[in-house]
Design an enzyme around this catalytic site. Structure first.
Site, PDB file in Angstrom:
ATOM      1  N   GLU A 291       0.823  -1.219   0.000  1.00  0.00           N
ATOM      2  CA  GLU A 291       0.000   0.000   0.000  1.00  0.00           C
ATOM      3  C   GLU A 291       0.852   1.261   0.000  1.00  0.00           C
ATOM      4  OE1 GLU A 291      -1.752  -0.866   3.737  1.00  0.00           O
ATOM      5  OE2 GLU A 291      -3.368  -2.036   2.891  1.00  0.00           O
ATOM      6  N   GLY A 293       1.827   4.988  -0.354  1.00  0.00           N
ATOM      7  CA  GLY A 293       1.136   6.276  -0.414  1.00  0.00           C
ATOM      8  C   GLY A 293       2.166   7.337  -0.765  1.00  0.00           C
ATOM      9  N   ARG A 294       3.020   7.633   0.225  1.00  0.00           N
ATOM     10  CA  ARG A 294       4.036   8.657   0.070  1.00  0.00           C
ATOM     11  C   ARG A 294       4.894   8.450  -1.189  1.00  0.00           C
ATOM     12  NH1 ARG A 294       6.231  11.096   4.682  1.00  0.00           N
ATOM     13  NH2 ARG A 294       5.539   9.283   5.851  1.00  0.00           N
ATOM     14  N   ARG A 331       4.004  19.163   8.466  1.00  0.00           N
ATOM     15  CA  ARG A 331       4.908  18.073   8.824  1.00  0.00           C
ATOM     16  C   ARG A 331       6.125  18.506   9.632  1.00  0.00           C
ATOM     17  NH1 ARG A 331       7.273  15.050   5.769  1.00  0.00           N
ATOM     18  NH2 ARG A 331       6.982  13.115   6.926  1.00  0.00           N
ATOM     19  N   TYR A 335       6.464  16.653  13.064  1.00  0.00           N
ATOM     20  CA  TYR A 335       7.531  15.629  13.126  1.00  0.00           C
ATOM     21  C   TYR A 335       8.941  16.188  13.013  1.00  0.00           C
ATOM     22  CZ  TYR A 335       3.395  13.282  11.071  1.00  0.00           C
ATOM     23  OH  TYR A 335       2.130  12.860  10.769  1.00  0.00           O
ATOM     24  N   CYS A 362      -0.330  32.428  13.790  1.00  0.00           N
ATOM     25  CA  CYS A 362       0.006  32.977  15.106  1.00  0.00           C
ATOM     26  C   CYS A 362       0.429  31.867  16.046  1.00  0.00           C
ATOM     27  CB  CYS A 362      -1.177  33.731  15.664  1.00  0.00           C
ATOM     28  SG  CYS A 362      -1.504  35.176  14.693  1.00  0.00           S
ATOM     29  N   GLU A 363       1.608  31.352  15.824  1.00  0.00           N
ATOM     30  CA  GLU A 363       2.129  30.270  16.649  1.00  0.00           C
ATOM     31  C   GLU A 363       3.616  30.147  16.346  1.00  0.00           C
ATOM     32  OE1 GLU A 363      -0.386  27.089  17.339  1.00  0.00           O
ATOM     33  OE2 GLU A 363       1.195  25.604  17.531  1.00  0.00           O
ATOM     34  N   TYR A 392       0.808  13.929   2.363  1.00  0.00           N
ATOM     35  CA  TYR A 392       0.528  14.375   3.726  1.00  0.00           C
ATOM     36  C   TYR A 392       0.685  15.887   3.886  1.00  0.00           C
ATOM     37  CZ  TYR A 392       0.912   9.337   4.322  1.00  0.00           C
ATOM     38  OH  TYR A 392       0.752   7.977   4.179  1.00  0.00           O
TER      39      TYR A 392
HETATM   40  N1  LLP Z   1      -1.020   1.377   4.810  1.00  0.00           N
HETATM   41  C1  LLP Z   1      -1.342   1.663   6.081  1.00  0.00           C
HETATM   42  C2  LLP Z   1      -2.114   0.710   6.849  1.00  0.00           C
HETATM   43  C3  LLP Z   1      -0.908   2.872   6.655  1.00  0.00           C
HETATM   44  O1  LLP Z   1      -1.213   3.135   7.920  1.00  0.00           O
HETATM   45  C4  LLP Z   1      -0.174   3.792   5.882  1.00  0.00           C
HETATM   46  C5  LLP Z   1       0.266   5.063   6.436  1.00  0.00           C
HETATM   47  C6  LLP Z   1       0.115   3.461   4.548  1.00  0.00           C
HETATM   48  C7  LLP Z   1      -0.317   2.243   4.050  1.00  0.00           C
HETATM   49  C8  LLP Z   1       0.887   4.367   3.631  1.00  0.00           C
HETATM   50  O2  LLP Z   1       2.182   4.575   4.068  1.00  0.00           O
HETATM   51  P1  LLP Z   1       3.187   5.399   3.126  1.00  0.00           P
HETATM   52  O3  LLP Z   1       3.521   4.535   1.930  1.00  0.00           O
HETATM   53  O4  LLP Z   1       2.523   6.653   2.742  1.00  0.00           O
HETATM   54  O5  LLP Z   1       4.366   5.620   3.999  1.00  0.00           O
HETATM   55  N2  LLP Z   1       1.276  11.635   8.344  1.00  0.00           N
HETATM   56  C9  LLP Z   1       2.540  10.933   8.394  1.00  0.00           C
HETATM   57  C10 LLP Z   1       2.443   9.569   7.778  1.00  0.00           C
HETATM   58  C11 LLP Z   1       1.420   8.706   8.442  1.00  0.00           C
HETATM   59  C12 LLP Z   1       1.322   7.391   7.753  1.00  0.00           C
HETATM   60  C13 LLP Z   1       0.125   6.680   8.217  1.00  0.00           C
HETATM   61  N3  LLP Z   1      -0.059   5.415   7.606  1.00  0.00           N
HETATM   62  C14 LLP Z   1       3.608  11.774   7.682  1.00  0.00           C
HETATM   63  O6  LLP Z   1       3.277  12.851   7.197  1.00  0.00           O
HETATM   64  O7  LLP Z   1       4.766  11.388   7.634  1.00  0.00           O
END
Ligand code: LLP
Length: 434
Positions: A291, A293-294, A331, A335, A362-363, A392
Site C-alpha cells: 500500500e 502512499g508517500r 509536517r 515531526y 500565530c504560533e 501528507y
Molecule cells: N497502509 C497503512 C495501513 C498505513 O497506515 C499507511 C500510512 C500506509 C499504508 C501508507 O504509508 P506510506 O507509503 O505513505 O508511507 N502523516 C505521516 C504519515 C502517516 C502514515 C500513516 N499510515 C507523515 O506525514 O509522515
C-alpha cells in the site's frame, strides 16, 4: 536536484517543476499553491504495477494509500492506472465513489470503524475490510448478517517489527494502537474467531510497519513473520490464507541526504524473501499486496509560497516569512520533518544567507523548515518552493487561523496545467457557521 522533475530555465534563474516554470505558475494561480506532477504519479503507479506483475504475478496489485493525498482527481488516475486503493474513512470512500472509482477494489482500514462507517462502506460495496480488532470483527459480522452477505476481510496483525522511523509514524510494533499482536497469541485467537463467523470471508492478513522507511530488509522481515504466521495457522487451524498485504511505507527523498529507492529492486527483494520463506515453510505464495502512499505522490508535489517579511536578528537568527504555513504544510510542526526549500526565482544566486522559513500563523511552532540556505538578496515578493510536498500536505491541511486551503494545480505533458482542487475562499471558511 533531489528529484528528476526539478530542472532550471534556460537562463538558470527559474526553477522548473515537471518542465513548467514555477514563477509563472505562482503568478498565474497565486500563492500559496500546491502543484502536482500528474506524469510522475502515473510513472510511479506503472513502476509499482509492473514490478508486482513481474515478481508476484498478475493477481497481486499495489493499492494506493489514499490518505497521502485524497481528492476526486487522484482516484480517477488510480482507476485509469489499474491501481487498487486503501481508504480509511467514510470521507475517503465517498470521494472515491464520487470519482467513479470501482469500490470493489478498495480496502477499508482504520483501527476504529464505527457502526456507521461499517454500514456506509457495505452500502457502497467496498470490497475488503481490513479488520483491526475483535470488537470490529463482530460489528462487521453483524452488519453483513443483516445484509445477508459474506464480507471479505483481512485481519490486521502487528508483526512486532521496529522500522526505525519517527515514533509517531511507526505502527508495526507489538504495543501499537493498530492491529492485533502475533506475539501475545491474540492474532491466533482472532483468526479462529473470524473463521467461525458465518458472514465473514477471511481472505488473509495485513501488516504495516511504518512510514518513510529506508532501513534495509524491514519489509522482508515483515513478510517473513507474516508468512510464518500463515504457516502456523495452516498447522494449527487447517486454514491457509490466500492473501497477504504488507502495507505501505517506502521512504522518499526530502533532502540530498536521503537515499534513492529503486521501486523495482525493492519489490523484487521482498518477492525473493517471500518466495524463499514459502518454500521453506511449505505453503503457497499468497496473493501479495502493498500500500504505497508517500512513494507515489510525495515527489510529485510542491508548495509555492511568496516571501513577505524578512527578519534579521543580529547575533541570533534570521527569519523569512511566507504566505502559508503549518496549515498547508504541517509536517515540520508535527515531526520536525526535513525538506528542501528553494528560492524559485533566484536559482542562479549563491545561497549564503541562512534563515528559518516560517509561516504566517500565530504560533511560534509554525515553521516550514529551519536552517535553510537562501540567496542573501531574498526579499518580499520572491517565490519559495517547498519540494517533495505531494504526500501528507493537502491531506493533513487545516483551516487553523481561518486560513483558506490552497488550490491544487495538476501539471502534465510538460506544458499543460489545470485546477484539480479549487482553492478555498473566505466564503468557504464560514460555510458551515450558523
Ligand atoms: N497502509 C497503512 C495501513 C498505513 O497506515 C499507511 C500510512 C500506509 C499504508 C501508507 O504509508 P506510506 O507509503 O505513505 O508511507 N502523516 C505521516 C504519515 C502517516 C502514515 C500513516 N499510515 C507523515 O506525514 O509522515
Amino acid at each position: 536536484m533531489i528529484c528528476d522533475n526539478l530542472t532550471l530555465s534556460e537562463d538558470g534563474k527559474h526553477l522548473l517543476f515537471a518542465g513548467q516554470d514555477t514563477v509563472e505558475l505562482a503568478e498565474k494561480y497565486g500563492t500559496p499553491v500546491y502543484l502536482l506532477d500528474e506524469d510522475k504519479i502515473r510513472e510511479k503507479c506503472r513502476k509499482y504495477k509492473s514490478a508486482f506483475k513481474k515478481y508476484f504475478g498478475s493477481e497481486s496489485v499495489p493499492l494506493y494509500a489514499s490518505k497521502a493525498n485524497s481528492f476526486k482527481g487522484i482516484y480517477k488516475i488510480m482507476a485509469e492506472e489499474g491501481m487498487g486503493i486503501d481508504v480509511v474513512s467514510a470521507g475517503e470512500i465517498y470521494t472515491a465513489f464520487m470519482a467513479g472509482y470501482d469500490l470493489s477494489r478498495a480496502y477499508f482500514h482504520s483501527n476504529n470503524k464505527t457502526d456507521a462507517d461499517i454500514t456506509y462502506a457495505m452500502e457502497k460495496g467496498v470490497g475488503y475490510f481490513v479488520c483491526d480488532n475483535e470488537e470490529e470483527l463482530h460489528a462487521i459480522q453483524n452488519e453483513a448478517k443483516k445484509r445477508n452477505m459474506k464480507q471479505k476481510i483481512l485481519l490486521r496483525l502487528t508483526p512486532g517489527i521496529d522500522p526505525h522511523t519517527f515514533e509517531a509514524i511507526s505502527t508495526g510494533k507489538v504495543d501499537s494502537k493498530f492491529g492485533t499482536p502475533i506475539e501475545t497469541g491474540q492474532a491466533k485467537d482472532i483468526t479462529e474467531k473470524a473463521l467461525s463467523l458465518s458472514n465473514i470471508d477471511l481472505k488473509g492478513f495485513h501488516c504495516h510497519v511504518g512510514s518513510q522507511v529506508f532501513a534495509e530488509d524491514v519489509f522482508e522481515r515483515g513478510a517473513r513473520v507474516m508468512l510464518e504466521f500463515i504457516a502456523q495457522m495452516k498447522e494449527d487451524l487447517g486454514y491457509e490464507a490466500c492473501e497477504l498485504d504488507l502495507g505501505g511505507g517506502y521512504g522518499v527523498r526530502y533532502t540530498d541526504g536521503d537515499p534513492y529507492l529503486d521501486i523495482d529492486k525493492k519489490v523484487s527483494e521482498v518477492a525473493k524473501a517471500a518466495k524463499d520463506a514459502c518454500k521453506e515453510l511449505g505453503i503457497n505464495l499468497p496473493v501479495i499486496h502493498m500500500e504505497p502512499g508517500r512513494s507515489i505522490v510525495a515527489d510529485a508535489g510542491m508548495v509555492l509560497y511568496t516571501v513577505g517579511s524578512i527578519k534579521r536578528i543580529p547575533g541570533y537568527k534570521n527569519y523569512v516569512s511566507v504566505d502559508g504555513g503549518m496549515s498547508d504544510s504541517p509536517r515540520y510542526a508535527l515531526y520536525k520533518a526535513s525538506y528542501t526549500c528553494l528560492a524559485a526565482n533566484k536559482m542562479d544566486e549563491n545561497c549564503d544567507f541562512t534563515a528559518s522559513v516560517v509561516g504566517r500563523l500565530c504560533e511560534s511552532g509554525d515553521i516550514i523548515q529551519e536552517k535553510v540556505n537562501l540567496p542573501s538578496s531574498i526579499q518580499r515578493g520572491d517565490i519559495i518552493a517547498l519540494c517533495t510536498a505531494g504526500a501528507y500536505h493537502y491531506s493533513m491541511s487545516s483551516n487553523y487561523n481561518r486560513l483558506p486551503k490552497p488550490a491544487t494545480i495538476m501539471l502534465r505533458n510538460g506544458n499543460e496545467n489545470y485546477v484539480a482542487i479549487k482553492g478555498e475562499t473566505l466564503e468557504d471558511i464560514i460555510r458551515n457557521d450558523l
